[in-house]
Design a protein around this motif. Structure first.
Motif, PDB file in Angstrom:
ATOM      1  N   LYS A   1      16.094  12.905   2.815  1.00  0.00           N
ATOM      2  CA  LYS A   1      15.403  12.596   4.112  1.00  0.00           C
ATOM      3  C   LYS A   1      14.146  11.530   3.519  1.00  0.00           C
ATOM      4  CE  LYS A   1      16.995  15.982   7.648  1.00  0.00           C
ATOM      5  NZ  LYS A   1      16.460  16.667   8.690  1.00  0.00           N
ATOM      6  N   ASP A   2      14.119  10.699   4.433  1.00  0.00           N
ATOM      7  CA  ASP A   2      13.223   9.964   3.750  1.00  0.00           C
ATOM      8  C   ASP A   2      11.708  10.611   4.567  1.00  0.00           C
ATOM      9  OD1 ASP A   2      15.091   7.858   3.247  1.00  0.00           O
ATOM     10  OD2 ASP A   2      14.479   6.138   4.495  1.00  0.00           O
ATOM     11  N   ILE A   3      10.539  10.428   4.072  1.00  0.00           N
ATOM     12  CA  ILE A   3       9.638  11.174   4.884  1.00  0.00           C
ATOM     13  C   ILE A   3       8.868   9.514   4.527  1.00  0.00           C
ATOM     14  CG2 ILE A   3       7.055  12.598   4.492  1.00  0.00           C
ATOM     15  CD1 ILE A   3       9.172  14.125   2.472  1.00  0.00           C
ATOM     16  N   GLU A   4       7.656   9.350   6.335  1.00  0.00           N
ATOM     17  CA  GLU A   4       6.399   8.895   6.141  1.00  0.00           C
ATOM     18  C   GLU A   4       5.785   9.299   6.023  1.00  0.00           C
ATOM     19  OE1 GLU A   4       7.621   6.642   9.646  1.00  0.00           O
ATOM     20  OE2 GLU A   4       9.320   5.842   9.123  1.00  0.00           O
ATOM     21  N   TYR A   5       4.780   8.516   6.013  1.00  0.00           N
ATOM     22  CA  TYR A   5       3.012   9.193   5.020  1.00  0.00           C
ATOM     23  C   TYR A   5       2.317   8.387   5.156  1.00  0.00           C
ATOM     24  CZ  TYR A   5      -0.534  11.021   1.834  1.00  0.00           C
ATOM     25  OH  TYR A   5      -1.541  11.321   1.317  1.00  0.00           O
ATOM     26  N   THR A   6       0.997   8.887   6.171  1.00  0.00           N
ATOM     27  CA  THR A   6      -0.255   8.223   6.483  1.00  0.00           C
ATOM     28  C   THR A   6      -1.336   8.494   5.541  1.00  0.00           C
ATOM     29  OG1 THR A   6       0.346   7.605   8.980  1.00  0.00           O
ATOM     30  CG2 THR A   6      -1.563   7.056   8.425  1.00  0.00           C
ATOM     31  N   ALA A   7      -1.130   7.381   4.472  1.00  0.00           N
ATOM     32  CA  ALA A   7      -2.177   7.920   3.316  1.00  0.00           C
ATOM     33  C   ALA A   7      -3.878   7.941   3.530  1.00  0.00           C
ATOM     34  CB  ALA A   7      -2.097   6.801   1.767  1.00  0.00           C
ATOM     35  N   ASP A   8      -4.496   8.847   3.009  1.00  0.00           N
ATOM     36  CA  ASP A   8      -5.688   9.035   3.780  1.00  0.00           C
ATOM     37  C   ASP A   8      -6.725   9.274   2.583  1.00  0.00           C
ATOM     38  OD1 ASP A   8      -5.009  11.600   2.956  1.00  0.00           O
ATOM     39  OD2 ASP A   8      -5.422  12.944   4.431  1.00  0.00           O
TER      40      ASP A   8
ATOM     41  N   ILE B   1      -4.146   5.927  -2.819  1.00  0.00           N
ATOM     42  CA  ILE B   1      -3.533   5.072  -2.274  1.00  0.00           C
ATOM     43  C   ILE B   1      -3.691   4.343  -1.061  1.00  0.00           C
ATOM     44  CG2 ILE B   1      -1.593   5.903  -0.962  1.00  0.00           C
ATOM     45  CD1 ILE B   1      -1.648   8.655  -2.341  1.00  0.00           C
ATOM     46  N   LYS B   2      -4.570   4.692  -0.145  1.00  0.00           N
ATOM     47  CA  LYS B   2      -4.763   4.063   1.133  1.00  0.00           C
ATOM     48  C   LYS B   2      -5.018   2.282   0.727  1.00  0.00           C
ATOM     49  CE  LYS B   2      -7.282   4.678   5.674  1.00  0.00           C
ATOM     50  NZ  LYS B   2      -8.511   5.486   6.460  1.00  0.00           N
ATOM     51  N   SER B   3      -5.430   2.536  -0.374  1.00  0.00           N
ATOM     52  CA  SER B   3      -6.516   0.747  -0.543  1.00  0.00           C
ATOM     53  C   SER B   3      -4.870   0.045  -1.208  1.00  0.00           C
ATOM     54  CB  SER B   3      -7.456   0.369  -1.487  1.00  0.00           C
ATOM     55  OG  SER B   3      -6.700   1.878  -2.255  1.00  0.00           O
ATOM     56  N   GLY B   4      -4.506   0.812  -1.396  1.00  0.00           N
ATOM     57  CA  GLY B   4      -3.321  -0.430  -2.986  1.00  0.00           C
ATOM     58  C   GLY B   4      -4.268  -0.064  -3.974  1.00  0.00           C
ATOM     59  N   ASN B   5      -5.024   0.377  -3.963  1.00  0.00           N
ATOM     60  CA  ASN B   5      -5.956   0.001  -5.360  1.00  0.00           C
ATOM     61  C   ASN B   5      -5.413   0.603  -6.586  1.00  0.00           C
ATOM     62  OD1 ASN B   5      -7.522  -1.209  -7.198  1.00  0.00           O
ATOM     63  ND2 ASN B   5      -9.043   0.428  -6.570  1.00  0.00           N
ATOM     64  N   PHE B   6      -4.302   0.586  -6.766  1.00  0.00           N
ATOM     65  CA  PHE B   6      -3.538   1.442  -8.258  1.00  0.00           C
ATOM     66  C   PHE B   6      -2.167   1.055  -8.686  1.00  0.00           C
ATOM     67  CE2 PHE B   6      -1.236   2.598  -4.045  1.00  0.00           C
ATOM     68  CZ  PHE B   6       0.316   2.185  -4.253  1.00  0.00           C
ATOM     69  N   GLU B   7      -1.777   0.934  -9.594  1.00  0.00           N
ATOM     70  CA  GLU B   7      -0.587   0.637 -10.053  1.00  0.00           C
ATOM     71  C   GLU B   7       0.501   2.051 -10.894  1.00  0.00           C
ATOM     72  OE1 GLU B   7      -0.976  -0.467 -14.411  1.00  0.00           O
ATOM     73  OE2 GLU B   7      -2.833   1.598 -14.896  1.00  0.00           O
TER      74      GLU B   7
ATOM     75  N   GLU C   1       8.176   3.524  -0.930  1.00  0.00           N
ATOM     76  CA  GLU C   1       7.612   2.017  -0.040  1.00  0.00           C
ATOM     77  C   GLU C   1       5.249   1.908   0.050  1.00  0.00           C
ATOM     78  OE1 GLU C   1      10.242   0.744   2.423  1.00  0.00           O
ATOM     79  OE2 GLU C   1      12.073   0.691   1.232  1.00  0.00           O
ATOM     80  N   HIS C   2       4.919   1.192  -0.495  1.00  0.00           N
ATOM     81  CA  HIS C   2       3.501   1.316  -0.247  1.00  0.00           C
ATOM     82  C   HIS C   2       3.383  -0.293   0.507  1.00  0.00           C
ATOM     83  CE1 HIS C   2       2.709   4.276  -2.457  1.00  0.00           C
ATOM     84  NE2 HIS C   2       3.645   4.555  -3.243  1.00  0.00           N
ATOM     85  N   SER C   3       2.609   0.039   2.232  1.00  0.00           N
ATOM     86  CA  SER C   3       2.202  -0.942   3.296  1.00  0.00           C
ATOM     87  C   SER C   3       0.734  -0.526   3.203  1.00  0.00           C
ATOM     88  CB  SER C   3       3.550  -1.555   4.148  1.00  0.00           C
ATOM     89  OG  SER C   3       2.904  -2.344   4.802  1.00  0.00           O
ATOM     90  N   GLY C   4       0.053  -0.720   2.810  1.00  0.00           N
ATOM     91  CA  GLY C   4      -1.273  -0.539   3.212  1.00  0.00           C
ATOM     92  C   GLY C   4      -1.533   1.371   3.154  1.00  0.00           C
TER      93      GLY C   4
ATOM     94  N   VAL D   1       3.439   4.899   3.842  1.00  0.00           N
ATOM     95  CA  VAL D   1       3.929   4.871   2.483  1.00  0.00           C
ATOM     96  C   VAL D   1       5.713   5.710   3.146  1.00  0.00           C
ATOM     97  CG1 VAL D   1       3.864   6.107   0.411  1.00  0.00           C
ATOM     98  CG2 VAL D   1       1.824   5.536   1.369  1.00  0.00           C
ATOM     99  N   VAL D   2       6.364   4.879   2.123  1.00  0.00           N
ATOM    100  CA  VAL D   2       7.343   5.722   2.811  1.00  0.00           C
ATOM    101  C   VAL D   2       8.139   6.517   0.947  1.00  0.00           C
ATOM    102  CG1 VAL D   2      10.324   5.224   3.708  1.00  0.00           C
ATOM    103  CG2 VAL D   2       8.240   4.817   4.417  1.00  0.00           C
ATOM    104  N   LEU D   3       8.137   7.466   0.975  1.00  0.00           N
ATOM    105  CA  LEU D   3       8.813   8.307   0.264  1.00  0.00           C
ATOM    106  C   LEU D   3      10.252   8.378   1.108  1.00  0.00           C
ATOM    107  CD1 LEU D   3       6.120   9.587   0.296  1.00  0.00           C
ATOM    108  CD2 LEU D   3       6.894  10.246  -1.507  1.00  0.00           C
ATOM    109  N   LYS D   4      11.142   7.279   0.214  1.00  0.00           N
ATOM    110  CA  LYS D   4      12.470   7.374   0.245  1.00  0.00           C
ATOM    111  C   LYS D   4      14.037   8.804  -0.722  1.00  0.00           C
ATOM    112  CE  LYS D   4      14.258   3.936   2.159  1.00  0.00           C
ATOM    113  NZ  LYS D   4      13.851   3.640   3.188  1.00  0.00           N
TER     114      LYS D   4
END
Length: 543
Positions: free
Chosen positions: A498-505, A509-515, A524-527, A530-533
């Motif tokens: 199952k997909d897991i939706e996660y609100t990053a803290d 991760i929260k800022s998207g300042n990663f590679e 999937e990351h959007s602000g 985060v959705v871990l498929k």
């Protein structure tokens, strides 16, 4: 602590099943030498080789007849030395399997120990090895073996066993002797047994060996207390010898109790593997009645009361990492400054992980354990998903373990899968014809082999993934992903279907300042959303 362990990745070789170069159907040392480049290219830089000593092979070589001689079916001592030298030239370390708790009943020490002890003027006339093993002074049922081995032993009494009947226990004494035939572990003869074992270690270390995996490391002193206080005191002496004479030599224990093995006994590493109810089981095979040591339930029994395997890496397990972490984290915190807890894909005594996990599940499982702290071990063939072969007739005392010891599968198009040119009836064990092969998976970029190779390459090049790099759990719990940090790297894991939706803290991760460094599946990351498929894994680097 040997510095090289920080970046070590071990590859376990069961020598009789790895690669046969002389056509007798049994793997040999030359076969290991010829495959060193394969091992290095996979990403391993150290070996653990199961016993190659002279033996009658009633327990696959764990019944040692001569500690200082290579069994002829594998080669010679000169071949062993050449392996050490060749491996070192390629940057590969080599650990041998040390079997300190028992020998074969055919060992010369035991033959001497089994001789009758004449009494002259009331004084027993013992020989050098009369007290090398634990003998009663009379027949005592329930202790172990009888002394009538090939007509060579005529000593009164019986001897204590350490595993099979053919494996008499070496005498390291008792914690608190209560019978006249029992010695204290502090007495001269038990201490001499320890010295003889250290002499065996020096023999191989002087030849070029880099250390030892220690079989049944907690089994030395009999009737020891719960913390194995007396046994630990003996291993401390061994560690002191290594620190003084061979400071770069390493020891890993078959103990699965790191608080004792690392903190109290002085081992550098301890296997995290298959003690009933421990965290390893909760990752790979979390069924209600966990297998007892060396006993693997048949498939229909591998269920809990809800009728399914709830292992964390099972896509339909519907579990989270909490059960594993509740066992692992306390052990890690108590021992991280003393040594390394070692994750393993499996070993020669346990069912291969393919028995419970499919290929995608294995990819996520391996990617996870290879990015956790400690020193990882790969069992030969696990990198391609070799199968546990059910219902094989026992071989050399393997019993249910035999199904994990079949020959390496090098090439599906070659005779005997490339393991040996011998006729099939001469093979040590039958090959899994048509099963996965190295050659096929090497050319498939999506294969399990290439996932293992990619992850190990990342581990080799990232300081954040070395054995002692910091570890912090960032997220865990029901309907939450397993997220942890290793230095500047963050690893996100969702093994479920199952997909897991996660609100990053976490800020990165929260800022998207990663590679992104590596991924399996899709995340999937959007602000801060985060959705871990389903069945996904990702390594990211904070900037």
């Amino acid at each position: 602590m040997p510095g090289w362990l920080k970046n070590a990745v071990f590859y376990e070789i069961y020598p009789q099943s790895f690669y046969d170069t002389n056509g007798d159907g049994i793997g040999d040392i030359q076969g290991i030498i010829e495959k060193l480049d394969y091992i290095r290219e996979l990403g391993a830089n150290a070996l653990w080789i199961n016993p190659w000593y002279d033996s009658p092979f009633k327990d696959a070589g764990y019944d040692v007849r001569d500690y200082k001689k290579v069994a002829s079916r594998y080669g010679t001592n000169d071949d062993a030395k050449r392996l050490f030298e060749t491996a070192h030239s390629k940057g590969i370390r080599v650990l041998l399997d040390l079997v300190p708790g028992h020998t074969s009943e055919e060992h010369e020490w035991f033959k001497e120990s089994g001789k009758a002890i004449p009494v002259v003027d009331g004084v027993p006339q013992k020989n050098e090895h009369s007290d090398r093993y634990i003998w009663t002074e009379y027949w005592l049922s329930g202790i172990g073996g009888h002394p009538y081995i090939s007509g060579e032993c005529d000593r009164n009494g019986v001897y204590m066993l350490n595993f099979f009947k053919s494996q008499p226990a070496l005498n390291y004494g008792f914690a608190a002797p209560t019978e006249s035939w029992q010695m204290s572990y502090k007495d001269p003869e038990p201490q001499k047994t320890l010295e003889l074992m250290m002499d065996v270690m020096r023999f191989w270390l002087n030849m070029g060996c880099d250390g030892f995996r220690v079989d049944m490391a907690d089994s030395l002193v009999k009737d020891d207390d719960e913390r194995k206080t007396c046994t630990c005191s003996l291993w401390k002496k061994v560690r002191a010898m290594l620190d003084s004479e061979y400071p770069e030599a390493a020891m890993v224990s078959e103990w699965s109790n790191p608080e004792l093995s690392l903190n109290d006994a002085g081992f550098h590493m301890d296997f995290y593997l298959d003690h009933a109810g421990n965290g390893y089981n909760r990752l790979f095979r979390d069924y209600e009645t966990l297998e007892k040591y060396h006993v693997f339930p048949i498939a229909e029994d591998r269920k809990n009361t809800e009728g399914r395997d709830r292992s964390f890496f099972k896509k339909d397990g519907d579990s989270d990492a909490s059960a594993f972490l509740s066992d692992y984290i306390p052990k890690y915190e108590k021992t991280k400054d003393a040594g390394y807890i070692c994750f393993m894909t499996c070993n020669h005594d346990t069912p291969r992980p393919t028995r419970t996990l499919d290929e995608t599940e294995l990819k996520i499982a391996y990617a996870t354990i290879f990015t956790l702290p400690g020193v990882p071990f790969i069992y030969y063939g696990d990198e391609i998903g070799m199968k546990y072969i059910e219902n094989l007739p026992t071989k050399e005392g393997g019993y249910t373990r035999t199904g994990s010891r079949t020959p390496m599968q090098w090439d599906v198009d070659a005779t005997n899968m490339g393991f040996s040119g011998a006729s099939s009836d001469k093979l040590y064990l039958p090959v899994d014809e048509g099963g996965p092969s190295i050659k096929a998976q090497q050319s498939d970029k999506s294969s399990l082999y290439n996932v293992v190779k990619d992850i190990l390459n990342i581990r080799r090049n990232e300081k954040s993934l070395c054995a002692d790099a910091p570890f912090e759990v960032l997220c865990r719990g029901k309907e939450k992903p397993f997220i942890y940090r290793r230095g500047e790297l963050i690893i996100l894991v969702n093994p479920g279907e199952k997909d897991i939706e996660y609100t990053a803290d976490h800020p990165a991760i929260k800022s998207g300042n990663f590679e992104e460094v590596y991924s399996i599946g899709r995340i999937e990351h959007s602000g801060d959303k985060v959705v871990l498929k389903a069945q996904s894994f990702e390594i990211i680097r904070s900037k």
